[in-house]
Design an enzyme around this catalytic site. Structure first.
Site, short mmCIF file in Angstrom:
data_model
loop_
_atom_site.label_atom_id
_atom_site.label_comp_id
_atom_site.label_asym_id
_atom_site.label_seq_id
_atom_site.Cartn_x
_atom_site.Cartn_y
_atom_site.Cartn_z
CE1 TYR A 226 -3.84 2.26 0.05
CE2 TYR A 226 -2.62 3.39 1.77
CZ TYR A 226 -3.65 3.36 0.86
OH TYR A 226 -4.48 4.45 0.74
CD GLU B 241 -1.92 5.11 -6.33
OE1 GLU B 241 -2.14 3.89 -6.27
OE2 GLU B 241 -2.61 5.97 -5.74
#
Length: 283
Positions: A205, A212
């Protein structure tokens, strides 16, 4: 950001008995095909990074300098390949070099597979799954924004190695998640898969969400957004509304990452229980 509460979410619980058989068959097929699609993306990426087919060298790119305004404040954010490679161990340098051309190899497949996640909003809206529609829509939109709003629109970030780390985190996570959902709909809940479902996020994660965020950052203009004339901040006009929007997203991405990360840790405790203390020998 990476998605946690999405379509077909039946974490550690059996599928609803009231689900019509045609819908159940469709959801099993959807999740199975999604798992296969992401497995293909993951395999394609690993083949490219480790040059397993000897063809990685044919995928070339011209990395664009993307130092950006904030890089002058935080020099470690410099995305130029030379600046990064100089700090890598020798064994990692060829992998990083191939990572900068991974978009040419896996970009189209990633966009194709990820785009089908839009169906998950429809699944939630129709009540086929128990995921809230707003949450599902936001999570799907964030991924589609990265695929179509960032990677497809900004050529400079296509040669950034962060694309490879983002796709690795996405694909590894999704293979586990979709496989888990498909089996769960069929009434199976393998303990090993359940453990992977609620453990791999510890690494994947932050890797995915961090990649991102920085890919968005590297789309920002080199020029400063404001200047100070006589201590009065003035817009330079070098940034568009879209640039300001991506800058705001980059800033709010981090508290969002923390919130989701701690939420998933709490979910793991609910599903798997607290960690057992080590056994001690009695005297």
């Amino acid at each position: 950001m990476a998605k946690e509460s999405k379509s077909t979410k039946q974490a550690a619980s059996k599928p609803q008995k009231s689900t019509p058989t045609p819908v159940k068959v469709y959801l099993v097929a959807y999740n199975a095909l999604s798992a296969i699609g992401w497995a293909y993306v993951l395999t394609l990426l690993l083949i490219h990074l480790f040059d397993l087919d000897g063809k990685s060298g044919s995928f070339t790119g011209a990395p664009k300098s993307a130092t950006g305004f904030f890089s002058r404040i935080l020099p470690f954010l410099d995305s130029k390949a030379g600046a990064v490679q100089s700090n890598l161990p020798p064994w990692l340098k060829p992998i990083h070099t191939r990572a900068t051309t991974s978009y040419s190899r896996a970009g189209a497949a990633t966009a194709f597979v990820q785009s089908f996640a839009a169906l998950e909003v429809l699944h939630a809206a129709l009540g086929w799954v128990r995921s809230p529609v707003p949450t599902t829509a936001m999570q799907v939109a964030s991924r589609l924004f990265l695929v179509w709003g960032i990677m497809a629109q900004f050529i400079g970030v296509r040669t950034n190695a962060l694309f490879a780390s983002m796709v690795f985190a996405w694909s590894f996570t999704e293979v586990i998640r979709y496989t888990f959902y498909a089996l769960n709909l069929l009434g199976h809940n393998p303990p090993s898969l359940l453990w992977l479902r609620y453990t791999t996020f510890y690494i994947l994660y932050p890797l995915g969400a961090g990649s991102e965020a920085f890919l968005m950052y590297f789309t920002l203009p080199d020029a400063a957004p404001v200047t100070f004339a006589h201590s009065i901040p003035t817009l330079t006009g070098a940034w568009s509304l879209g640039d300001y929007g991506r800058a705001i997203l980059f800033i709010i991405w981090w508290p969002g990452l923390y919130f989701m990360y701690t939420y998933m840790i709490s979910q793991r405790r609910k599903i798997l229980g607290p960690a057992k203390p080590p056994k001690t020998k009695s005297p």
